[in-house]
Design an enzyme around this catalytic site. Sequence first.
Site, PDB file in Angstrom:
ATOM      1  N   TYR A 141      -8.669 -31.832 -13.619  1.00 47.31           N
ATOM      2  CA  TYR A 141      -9.796 -30.656 -14.329  1.00 47.31           C
ATOM      3  C   TYR A 141     -11.119 -31.058 -14.286  1.00 47.31           C
ATOM      4  CZ  TYR A 141      -5.434 -29.593 -16.727  1.00 47.31           C
ATOM      5  OH  TYR A 141      -3.924 -29.483 -17.835  1.00 47.31           O
ATOM      6  N   ASN A 185      -8.585 -39.994 -12.667  1.00 46.75           N
ATOM      7  CA  ASN A 185      -8.155 -40.749 -13.610  1.00 46.75           C
ATOM      8  C   ASN A 185      -9.096 -42.270 -13.912  1.00 46.75           C
ATOM      9  OD1 ASN A 185      -6.111 -40.411 -11.937  1.00 46.75           O
ATOM     10  ND2 ASN A 185      -4.553 -40.914 -13.304  1.00 46.75           N
ATOM     11  N   PRO A 243      -7.642 -43.754 -17.567  1.00 50.05           N
ATOM     12  CA  PRO A 243      -7.029 -43.761 -18.861  1.00 50.05           C
ATOM     13  C   PRO A 243      -7.676 -45.125 -19.391  1.00 50.05           C
ATOM     14  CG  PRO A 243      -5.592 -44.113 -16.826  1.00 50.05           C
ATOM     15  CD  PRO A 243      -6.167 -43.539 -16.071  1.00 50.05           C
ATOM     16  N   GLU A 259     -19.561 -35.671 -15.342  1.00 51.50           N
ATOM     17  CA  GLU A 259     -19.530 -34.794 -15.526  1.00 51.50           C
ATOM     18  C   GLU A 259     -19.453 -34.879 -17.417  1.00 51.50           C
ATOM     19  OE1 GLU A 259     -19.073 -32.133 -13.575  1.00 51.50           O
ATOM     20  OE2 GLU A 259     -19.866 -31.013 -15.339  1.00 51.50           O
ATOM     21  N   GLU A 298     -13.457 -28.685 -21.220  1.00 47.92           N
ATOM     22  CA  GLU A 298     -12.335 -28.506 -20.130  1.00 47.92           C
ATOM     23  C   GLU A 298     -12.072 -26.840 -21.239  1.00 47.92           C
ATOM     24  OE1 GLU A 298      -8.468 -29.955 -20.172  1.00 47.92           O
ATOM     25  OE2 GLU A 298      -9.315 -31.129 -19.691  1.00 47.92           O
ATOM     26  N   LYS A 305     -22.803 -41.363 -19.777  1.00 46.51           N
ATOM     27  CA  LYS A 305     -21.743 -40.659 -20.355  1.00 46.51           C
ATOM     28  C   LYS A 305     -20.886 -40.637 -21.280  1.00 46.51           C
ATOM     29  CE  LYS A 305     -18.334 -37.266 -20.279  1.00 46.51           C
ATOM     30  NZ  LYS A 305     -17.764 -36.302 -19.491  1.00 46.51           N
ATOM     31  N   ALA A 359     -22.514 -39.146 -24.687  1.00 46.42           N
ATOM     32  CA  ALA A 359     -23.192 -38.254 -25.569  1.00 46.42           C
ATOM     33  C   ALA A 359     -21.021 -37.572 -25.891  1.00 46.42           C
ATOM     34  CB  ALA A 359     -22.721 -36.965 -23.943  1.00 46.42           C
ATOM     35  N   PHE A 380      -9.872 -33.957 -32.746  1.00 48.87           N
ATOM     36  CA  PHE A 380     -10.333 -34.333 -31.818  1.00 48.87           C
ATOM     37  C   PHE A 380      -9.209 -34.374 -31.138  1.00 48.87           C
ATOM     38  CE2 PHE A 380     -12.823 -37.783 -32.643  1.00 48.87           C
ATOM     39  CZ  PHE A 380     -12.055 -38.761 -31.917  1.00 48.87           C
ATOM     40  N   CYS A 398     -10.572 -36.927 -23.035  1.00 48.65           N
ATOM     41  CA  CYS A 398     -11.318 -38.197 -22.682  1.00 48.65           C
ATOM     42  C   CYS A 398     -12.557 -38.879 -24.207  1.00 48.65           C
ATOM     43  CB  CYS A 398     -12.556 -37.344 -22.214  1.00 48.65           C
ATOM     44  SG  CYS A 398     -11.715 -37.019 -20.310  1.00 48.65           S
TER      45      CYS A 398
HETATM   46  P1  NAD Z   1      -7.176 -35.880 -13.819  1.00 52.70           P
HETATM   47  O1  NAD Z   1      -5.468 -36.881 -14.359  1.00 52.70           O
HETATM   48  O2  NAD Z   1      -6.421 -34.317 -14.067  1.00 52.70           O
HETATM   49  O3  NAD Z   1      -7.271 -35.829 -12.602  1.00 52.70           O
HETATM   50  C1  NAD Z   1      -6.960 -36.731 -11.552  1.00 52.70           C
HETATM   51  C2  NAD Z   1      -6.727 -36.665  -9.879  1.00 52.70           C
HETATM   52  O4  NAD Z   1      -6.927 -38.651  -9.574  1.00 52.70           O
HETATM   53  C3  NAD Z   1      -4.861 -36.716 -10.239  1.00 52.70           C
HETATM   54  O5  NAD Z   1      -4.523 -35.169  -9.596  1.00 52.70           O
HETATM   55  C4  NAD Z   1      -4.693 -38.142  -9.280  1.00 52.70           C
HETATM   56  O6  NAD Z   1      -3.531 -37.977  -8.478  1.00 52.70           O
HETATM   57  C5  NAD Z   1      -5.849 -38.603  -9.298  1.00 52.70           C
HETATM   58  N1  NAD Z   1      -5.942 -39.713  -8.178  1.00 52.70           N
HETATM   59  C6  NAD Z   1      -5.307 -40.748  -8.902  1.00 52.70           C
HETATM   60  N2  NAD Z   1      -5.631 -41.658  -7.952  1.00 52.70           N
HETATM   61  C7  NAD Z   1      -6.033 -41.547  -6.496  1.00 52.70           C
HETATM   62  C8  NAD Z   1      -6.415 -41.880  -5.568  1.00 52.70           C
HETATM   63  N3  NAD Z   1      -6.153 -43.036  -4.855  1.00 52.70           N
HETATM   64  N4  NAD Z   1      -6.244 -41.484  -4.151  1.00 52.70           N
HETATM   65  C9  NAD Z   1      -6.534 -39.289  -4.899  1.00 52.70           C
HETATM   66  N5  NAD Z   1      -6.010 -38.790  -5.600  1.00 52.70           N
HETATM   67  C10 NAD Z   1      -6.239 -39.892  -7.016  1.00 52.70           C
HETATM   68  O7  NAD Z   1      -8.318 -36.102 -14.882  1.00 52.70           O
HETATM   69  P2  NAD Z   1      -9.621 -36.013 -14.901  1.00 52.70           P
HETATM   70  O8  NAD Z   1      -9.285 -35.298 -16.019  1.00 52.70           O
HETATM   71  O9  NAD Z   1      -9.715 -34.356 -13.743  1.00 52.70           O
HETATM   72  O10 NAD Z   1     -10.702 -36.464 -15.193  1.00 52.70           O
HETATM   73  C11 NAD Z   1     -11.334 -37.506 -13.867  1.00 52.70           C
HETATM   74  C12 NAD Z   1     -12.082 -38.104 -14.525  1.00 52.70           C
HETATM   75  O11 NAD Z   1     -12.951 -36.807 -15.367  1.00 52.70           O
HETATM   76  C13 NAD Z   1     -11.773 -39.169 -15.617  1.00 52.70           C
HETATM   77  O12 NAD Z   1     -12.738 -40.716 -15.126  1.00 52.70           O
HETATM   78  C14 NAD Z   1     -12.273 -38.221 -16.806  1.00 52.70           C
HETATM   79  O13 NAD Z   1     -12.727 -39.197 -18.030  1.00 52.70           O
HETATM   80  C15 NAD Z   1     -13.790 -37.663 -16.732  1.00 52.70           C
HETATM   81  N6  NAD Z   1     -13.960 -35.931 -17.029  1.00 52.70           N
HETATM   82  C16 NAD Z   1     -12.869 -35.622 -17.516  1.00 52.70           C
HETATM   83  C17 NAD Z   1     -13.546 -34.237 -17.677  1.00 52.70           C
HETATM   84  C18 NAD Z   1     -11.729 -33.273 -18.323  1.00 52.70           C
HETATM   85  O14 NAD Z   1     -12.677 -31.675 -19.126  1.00 52.70           O
HETATM   86  N7  NAD Z   1     -10.687 -33.386 -18.143  1.00 52.70           N
HETATM   87  C19 NAD Z   1     -14.547 -33.941 -18.222  1.00 52.70           C
HETATM   88  C20 NAD Z   1     -15.642 -34.983 -17.849  1.00 52.70           C
HETATM   89  C21 NAD Z   1     -15.040 -35.561 -17.602  1.00 52.70           C
HETATM   90  C1  UGA Z   2     -15.524 -32.767 -24.124  1.00 53.20           C
HETATM   91  C2  UGA Z   2     -16.887 -32.996 -24.354  1.00 53.20           C
HETATM   92  O1  UGA Z   2     -17.110 -31.255 -24.624  1.00 53.20           O
HETATM   93  C3  UGA Z   2     -17.312 -32.332 -22.525  1.00 53.20           C
HETATM   94  O2  UGA Z   2     -18.690 -32.333 -22.916  1.00 53.20           O
HETATM   95  C4  UGA Z   2     -17.210 -33.757 -21.915  1.00 53.20           C
HETATM   96  O3  UGA Z   2     -17.348 -33.575 -20.297  1.00 53.20           O
HETATM   97  C5  UGA Z   2     -15.319 -33.766 -22.234  1.00 53.20           C
HETATM   98  O4  UGA Z   2     -14.839 -34.133 -23.653  1.00 53.20           O
HETATM   99  C6  UGA Z   2     -14.597 -35.369 -21.132  1.00 53.20           C
HETATM  100  O5  UGA Z   2     -15.696 -35.761 -20.686  1.00 53.20           O
HETATM  101  O6  UGA Z   2     -13.591 -34.930 -21.276  1.00 53.20           O
HETATM  102  P1  UGA Z   2     -12.754 -31.461 -23.893  1.00 53.20           P
HETATM  103  O7  UGA Z   2     -12.584 -32.260 -24.687  1.00 53.20           O
HETATM  104  O8  UGA Z   2     -13.105 -30.556 -22.741  1.00 53.20           O
HETATM  105  O9  UGA Z   2     -15.141 -31.409 -23.821  1.00 53.20           O
HETATM  106  O10 UGA Z   2     -13.349 -30.053 -24.701  1.00 53.20           O
HETATM  107  P2  UGA Z   2     -14.113 -30.644 -26.053  1.00 53.20           P
HETATM  108  O11 UGA Z   2     -14.616 -28.721 -26.883  1.00 53.20           O
HETATM  109  O12 UGA Z   2     -15.419 -31.170 -26.469  1.00 53.20           O
HETATM  110  O13 UGA Z   2     -13.116 -30.456 -27.285  1.00 53.20           O
HETATM  111  C7  UGA Z   2     -12.281 -31.584 -27.488  1.00 53.20           C
HETATM  112  C8  UGA Z   2     -11.810 -31.603 -28.981  1.00 53.20           C
HETATM  113  O14 UGA Z   2     -12.791 -31.724 -30.252  1.00 53.20           O
HETATM  114  C9  UGA Z   2     -11.393 -30.384 -29.603  1.00 53.20           C
HETATM  115  O15 UGA Z   2      -9.885 -31.273 -29.350  1.00 53.20           O
HETATM  116  C10 UGA Z   2     -11.403 -29.265 -30.020  1.00 53.20           C
HETATM  117  O16 UGA Z   2     -10.634 -28.385 -31.050  1.00 53.20           O
HETATM  118  C11 UGA Z   2     -12.148 -30.484 -31.246  1.00 53.20           C
HETATM  119  N1  UGA Z   2     -13.363 -30.315 -31.319  1.00 53.20           N
HETATM  120  C12 UGA Z   2     -14.072 -29.250 -30.789  1.00 53.20           C
HETATM  121  C13 UGA Z   2     -13.319 -29.968 -33.387  1.00 53.20           C
HETATM  122  O17 UGA Z   2     -12.200 -30.204 -33.710  1.00 53.20           O
HETATM  123  N2  UGA Z   2     -14.230 -29.026 -33.743  1.00 53.20           N
HETATM  124  C14 UGA Z   2     -15.501 -28.615 -32.657  1.00 53.20           C
HETATM  125  O18 UGA Z   2     -16.372 -28.488 -33.847  1.00 53.20           O
HETATM  126  C15 UGA Z   2     -15.494 -29.249 -31.588  1.00 53.20           C
END
Ligand code: NAD
Ligand code: UGA
Length: 480
Positions: free
Chosen positions: A16, A95, A97, A170, A174, A225, A228, A277, A281
């Site tokens: 993602y 990832n 987790p 980042e 989403e 991060k 935040a 929420f 993350c």
């Molecule tokens: P994700 O699970 O969607 O993607 C991670 C990918 O990494 C997977 O496709 C997996 O197969 C791959 N992977 C794992 N180990 C690997 C390796 N050794 N070599 C190659 N590929 C490998 O995870 P994500 O949601 O993209 O999140 C990634 C990171 O970003 C996490 O630390 C998360 O906390 C952070 N983050 C996520 C979001 C979000 O909105 N999802 C926003 C900000 C930060």
């Molecule tokens: C969140 C942060 O907003 C991002 O800045 C961060 O990068 C990301 O986590 C991450 O580290 O993964 P995300 O989880 O994709 O992003 O979406 P949000 O819009 O933050 O919503 C998170 C959850 O809170 C959702 O279930 C949403 O419905 C809920 N939410 C959000 C509420 O219930 N009320 C609100 O007012 C806002």
Amino acid sequence: MPVASIRSICCIGAGYVGGPTMAVIADRCPDVQVTVVDINQTRIDAWNHTDLSKLPVYEPGLDAVVERARGRNLHFSTDVDEAIAAADMVFISVNTPTKTKGLGAGQASDLRWVEACARQVAQSATGHTIVVEKSTLPVRTAEAVKAILSAAEQSSEGAQCSFAVLSNPEFLAEGTAIPDLESPDRVLIGGEHPEAIEALASVYGHWVPQERILRTNLWSSELSKLTANAFLAQRISSINSVAALCEATGADVREVARAIGTDSRIGSKFLQAGPGFGGSCFQKDILNLVYLCRHFGLPEVASYWESVVQLNSWQQHRIARTVVQKLFGTVTGKRLAILGFAFKADTNDTREAPSIRIAKDLLEEGAQLAIHDPKVDSDQIARDLNLPASTAPDAESGPTRAALSGEGTWWPSCDMASALKGADAVLILTEWAQYRALDWSALAPLMRQPAWVFDARSVVTPTEVQAAGLNLWRVGEGQP
Ligand code: NAD
Ligand code: UGA
């Protein structure tokens, strides 16, 4: 030392974050070759699919960005070593987790994939490589990454390699990933080597104004991060706690949120009460913060942040309990329609979605759930609920065997009418735009009366629901 000009980027992790972030970098930096690699062949095949509706991540606007850049300077591959060897800069976006066993289980982040990446970079990199932590990591993870890379620098095989490590967390959310990436509030770069920091800043500088590119030390960047996300999640738990008090006192949480949100010191964002929420993350990152606080001898700070997660789980169980109470204390054998399974609108992601905990509670009570979501497929719902999907029962044919035995069951529903047919209640758990526009006067006659609408996202117009003869519960709405 002059700022190195980045010509070739490799991103490990096509999830993602990795997929959309690299798509935008490639789109905005046509002079840079960007290769996103992953060990998951199915995911890479989906990124390469000619039908853009089959991309593995659903994000509004992503398909257009991928279409512009893919094949030109954006590539998706499973050849991790080759992409690392060719890169001046490697992003680690895998990832992280919560650990499920061992030391720190249930709280600490599982860093095995990050470490595997660092080792693979150490082994395959050539020349000078800037390694960028894009994953969300516990503060001081860069120390471990640096240790692994410097061992490679010193080994005889790695004599030709050198590395600089940066933290560049980042902040995209989403559902709004593309606008968040194209016009970020800020880009954060933490590091020790000014030339490496400036090299990364020059990549973002293709489209992000300089004043929005913040430079810090490594540890501030890593900790910012987690902080935040903790602050954002804390606002949601705060407003959800007030929602419960509103329901008990006759106040309305929407009015309270508006009243406090107009105070410029508080601000109006992230004050939407709801089913708690979800997402991959918030919970994971706060639990990680809790673990770190305990590790550094700060148990009071740990408990403070832990309560944000506890309140969130409580809110989800509270909503399931409210449904049972309103339906005369039992939902055994009753059909309930769940509208929305994704953790928020405009994404197909269900990780930690509030719908999972609420649906599981209702299944435990013996409910029969018809689940509708415009973007989540039924296999995903089955995995999340640890139950195979059953077939939709005929609403005219009386109780099913599962209903009589008190077993909870569920089936996917592709249209609203079949989800609501014979149902005692509708629960709205994701704020998809289409749920705001439902024609309640047409839907109400399909339901078994007296019927309820439980609106956990405040999307319905109360007068329309009530005019259709339905009972309405809205999160945070007390009876005056
Ligand atoms: P994700 O699970 O969607 O993607 C991670 C990918 O990494 C997977 O496709 C997996 O197969 C791959 N992977 C794992 N180990 C690997 C390796 N050794 N070599 C190659 N590929 C490998 O995870 P994500 O949601 O993209 O999140 C990634 C990171 O970003 C996490 O630390 C998360 O906390 C952070 N983050 C996520 C979001 C979000 O909105 N999802 C926003 C900000 C930060
Ligand atoms: C969140 C942060 O907003 C991002 O800045 C961060 O990068 C990301 O986590 C991450 O580290 O993964 P995300 O989880 O994709 O992003 O979406 P949000 O819009 O933050 O919503 C998170 C959850 O809170 C959702 O279930 C949403 O419905 C809920 N939410 C959000 C509420 O219930 N009320 C609100 O007012 C806002």
